[in-house]
Design a protein around this motif. Structure first.
Motif, PDB file in Angstrom:
ATOM      1  N   ASP A   7       0.829  -1.203   0.000  1.00 24.54           N
ATOM      2  CA  ASP A   7       0.000   0.000   0.000  1.00 24.54           C
ATOM      3  C   ASP A   7       0.860   1.248   0.000  1.00 24.54           C
ATOM      4  OD1 ASP A   7      -2.644  -0.932  -0.105  1.00 24.54           O
ATOM      5  OD2 ASP A   7      -2.561  -1.529   1.991  1.00 24.54           O
ATOM      6  N   LEU A   8       1.909   1.209   0.803  1.00 24.01           N
ATOM      7  CA  LEU A   8       2.798   2.367   0.890  1.00 24.01           C
ATOM      8  C   LEU A   8       3.478   2.633  -0.443  1.00 24.01           C
ATOM      9  CD1 LEU A   8       4.184   4.488   2.729  1.00 24.01           C
ATOM     10  CD2 LEU A   8       5.979   2.794   3.114  1.00 24.01           C
ATOM     11  N   ILE A   9       3.936   1.572  -1.077  1.00 22.30           N
ATOM     12  CA  ILE A   9       4.603   1.719  -2.371  1.00 22.30           C
ATOM     13  C   ILE A   9       3.643   2.329  -3.390  1.00 22.30           C
ATOM     14  CG2 ILE A   9       5.608   0.466  -4.314  1.00 22.30           C
ATOM     15  CD1 ILE A   9       6.632  -1.608  -2.230  1.00 22.30           C
ATOM     16  N   ALA A  10       2.429   1.792  -3.451  1.00 26.79           N
ATOM     17  CA  ALA A  10       1.443   2.307  -4.396  1.00 26.79           C
ATOM     18  C   ALA A  10       1.192   3.793  -4.135  1.00 26.79           C
ATOM     19  CB  ALA A  10       0.141   1.513  -4.291  1.00 26.79           C
ATOM     20  N   GLU A  11       1.021   4.140  -2.883  1.00 26.96           N
ATOM     21  CA  GLU A  11       0.793   5.541  -2.505  1.00 26.96           C
ATOM     22  C   GLU A  11       1.961   6.434  -2.953  1.00 26.96           C
ATOM     23  OE1 GLU A  11      -1.777   6.503   0.011  1.00 26.96           O
ATOM     24  OE2 GLU A  11      -1.160   8.614   0.083  1.00 26.96           O
ATOM     25  N   ASN A  12       3.173   5.951  -2.716  1.00 22.24           N
ATOM     26  CA  ASN A  12       4.349   6.727  -3.117  1.00 22.24           C
ATOM     27  C   ASN A  12       4.383   6.937  -4.623  1.00 22.24           C
ATOM     28  OD1 ASN A  12       5.236   6.909  -0.484  1.00 22.24           O
ATOM     29  ND2 ASN A  12       6.671   5.201  -0.646  1.00 22.24           N
ATOM     30  N   LEU A  13       4.109   5.881  -5.374  1.00 22.49           N
ATOM     31  CA  LEU A  13       4.149   5.991  -6.834  1.00 22.49           C
ATOM     32  C   LEU A  13       3.093   6.964  -7.335  1.00 22.49           C
ATOM     33  CD1 LEU A  13       4.755   2.246  -7.807  1.00 22.49           C
ATOM     34  CD2 LEU A  13       6.413   4.120  -7.769  1.00 22.49           C
ATOM     35  N   ILE A  14       1.918   6.933  -6.700  1.00 25.16           N
ATOM     36  CA  ILE A  14       0.852   7.845  -7.104  1.00 25.16           C
ATOM     37  C   ILE A  14       1.244   9.290  -6.806  1.00 25.16           C
ATOM     38  CG2 ILE A  14      -1.511   8.564  -6.544  1.00 25.16           C
ATOM     39  CD1 ILE A  14      -2.217   5.591  -6.227  1.00 25.16           C
ATOM     40  N   THR A  15       2.042   9.490  -5.791  1.00 24.79           N
ATOM     41  CA  THR A  15       2.516  10.846  -5.472  1.00 24.79           C
ATOM     42  C   THR A  15       3.614  11.289  -6.423  1.00 24.79           C
ATOM     43  OG1 THR A  15       2.020  10.474  -3.133  1.00 24.79           O
ATOM     44  CG2 THR A  15       3.476  12.319  -3.660  1.00 24.79           C
ATOM     45  N   ILE A  16       4.460  10.349  -6.815  1.00 22.62           N
ATOM     46  CA  ILE A  16       5.580  10.686  -7.710  1.00 22.62           C
ATOM     47  C   ILE A  16       5.084  11.033  -9.112  1.00 22.62           C
ATOM     48  CG2 ILE A  16       7.607   9.695  -8.875  1.00 22.62           C
ATOM     49  CD1 ILE A  16       8.084   8.042  -6.281  1.00 22.62           C
ATOM     50  N   HIS A  17       4.023  10.370  -9.536  1.00 19.36           N
ATOM     51  CA  HIS A  17       3.545  10.512 -10.909  1.00 19.36           C
ATOM     52  C   HIS A  17       3.332  11.964 -11.348  1.00 19.36           C
ATOM     53  CE1 HIS A  17       1.549   9.872 -14.618  1.00 19.36           C
ATOM     54  NE2 HIS A  17       0.320   9.941 -14.166  1.00 19.36           N
ATOM     55  N   PRO A  18       2.555  12.779 -10.619  1.00 20.60           N
ATOM     56  CA  PRO A  18       2.360  14.159 -11.085  1.00 20.60           C
ATOM     57  C   PRO A  18       3.639  14.996 -11.059  1.00 20.60           C
ATOM     58  CG  PRO A  18       1.333  13.830  -8.942  1.00 20.60           C
ATOM     59  CD  PRO A  18       1.731  12.482  -9.436  1.00 20.60           C
ATOM     60  N   LEU A  19       4.566  14.655 -10.196  1.00 27.65           N
ATOM     61  CA  LEU A  19       5.827  15.401 -10.162  1.00 27.65           C
ATOM     62  C   LEU A  19       6.615  15.174 -11.445  1.00 27.65           C
ATOM     63  CD1 LEU A  19       6.817  14.607  -6.457  1.00 27.65           C
ATOM     64  CD2 LEU A  19       5.959  16.775  -7.347  1.00 27.65           C
ATOM     65  N   LEU A  20       6.621  13.939 -11.911  1.00 27.55           N
ATOM     66  CA  LEU A  20       7.322  13.636 -13.160  1.00 27.55           C
ATOM     67  C   LEU A  20       6.564  14.215 -14.344  1.00 27.55           C
ATOM     68  CD1 LEU A  20       8.543   9.969 -12.624  1.00 27.55           C
ATOM     69  CD2 LEU A  20       9.713  12.124 -12.160  1.00 27.55           C
ATOM     70  N   PHE A  21       5.236  14.135 -14.271  1.00 31.17           N
ATOM     71  CA  PHE A  21       4.417  14.703 -15.343  1.00 31.17           C
ATOM     72  C   PHE A  21       4.767  16.161 -15.551  1.00 31.17           C
ATOM     73  CE2 PHE A  21       0.616  17.010 -16.671  1.00 31.17           C
ATOM     74  CZ  PHE A  21       0.334  16.355 -17.855  1.00 31.17           C
TER      75      PHE A  21
ATOM     76  N   HIS B  17       8.908   7.676 -15.877  1.00 28.51           N
ATOM     77  CA  HIS B  17       7.692   8.436 -16.191  1.00 28.51           C
ATOM     78  C   HIS B  17       6.647   7.667 -16.997  1.00 28.51           C
ATOM     79  CE1 HIS B  17       5.022  11.612 -17.155  1.00 28.51           C
ATOM     80  NE2 HIS B  17       5.538  11.928 -18.308  1.00 28.51           N
ATOM     81  N   ILE B  24      -0.884   4.296 -13.849  1.00 26.68           N
ATOM     82  CA  ILE B  24      -1.698   5.133 -12.972  1.00 26.68           C
ATOM     83  C   ILE B  24      -2.738   5.928 -13.756  1.00 26.68           C
ATOM     84  CG2 ILE B  24      -1.648   7.055 -11.332  1.00 26.68           C
ATOM     85  CD1 ILE B  24       1.091   6.039 -10.414  1.00 26.68           C
TER      86      ILE B  24
END
Lengths: 148, 148
Positions: A7-21, B17, B24
């Motif tokens: 769950d933590l990993i998924a949450e982290n990835l979802i947070t990273i996604h818009p930053l890379l976008f 990315h 996601i």
DNA sequence: ATGAATAGTTATACTTTTGTAACCATTACG
DNA sequence: CGTAATGGTTACAAAAGTATAACTATTCAT
């Protein structure tokens, strides 16, 4: 306990996604003629060498008609070329041209400049950590997310 | 040598990315009514609590008219609300509603399911590595990429 | 107080992405 | 063989994202 980690990993990835976008797709639009979709396709071609239209669609979870549009545009710009598969004449294989490979690297460099200007704010320790951490994330994500 | 690290980090992020985009943004479209843009906005609101329209634009590097469109849609769905700033009446502050917060978490869970089904393919060691690595990447990227 | 600057919206046009259905060519299978 | 399945394209429609200009309201600065 494994569940907690996942769950933590998924949450982290979802947070990273818009930053890379924001830091990758956005500069791409401003500083090159290539679209994010085209860039993604070229990235996979760089990695795999050659892919059929369907393979590309699976890599990116995009419908085949969309891949046709993206590849048509890449061909127009001279970045990739079609090759019909001698073993199965239904299949169209796509591969990077020399120009495509060269320009892909150039565009990556240009986009990198934006990222690197931010990364320069970090100290040596943080860079070390980020270097290893991105390497690990990349390796593991490729192994479980890249195909199909 | 620092230069080498920075180039490597940028390259890794550019590779990560599209993997996140596929895993996601794509499931988001299929399994919820919310758009990626709306999801990004809600993510920042969750993190910061309240943001003006301009702040949101800076967070995501999006033009203000686009933010207006996204926020209008989120309001239509009851996910966020506008509040005029008493100190400066030009400013419109945006904040999540209770429904918005609840649904945001739900949607994240749904999107997580896709990721988690892939993460289950990893062994305990890899999960441990990925857990720490994503935590580090998230923390550092937020510190240098989130604002402005 | 008046002009410049800021925050936000509206309007508009365009590109990209997404989705679906129909279609052709080729291959696979009974 | 004939039919189903696969790979790809075409055509079309709709949604989302991008970009710019014009406009209102408010605040700031001299």
């Amino acid at each position: 306990m494994t569940q907690v980690n996942i769950d933590l990993i998924a949450e982290n990835l979802i947070t990273i996604h818009p930053l890379l976008f924001k830091s990758i797709s956005r500069p791409l639009r401003h500083q090159s003629s290539i679209t994010p979709g085209g860039m993604f396709v070229m990235g996979y071609l760089k990695h795999y060498g050659t892919l059929s239209m369907s393979d590309i669609g699976k890599c990116l979870s995009m419908a085949k008609p969309h891949i046709t549009v993206i590849v048509d545009k890449l061909i127009e710009e001279g970045y990739v070329e079609r090759q019909s598969d001698p073993a199965d004449r239904r299949i169209v294989n796509i591969l990077l041209t020399e120009k495509g490979l060269a320009d892909f690297e150039t565009i990556k460099q240009v986009v990198s400049e934006n990222l690197k200007s931010k990364l320069l704010l970090l100290n040596e320790d943080e860079l070390e950590i980020l270097s290893l951490a991105t390497e690990q994330v990349k390796g593991i994500l490729i192994s479980i997310l890249s195909k199909e």
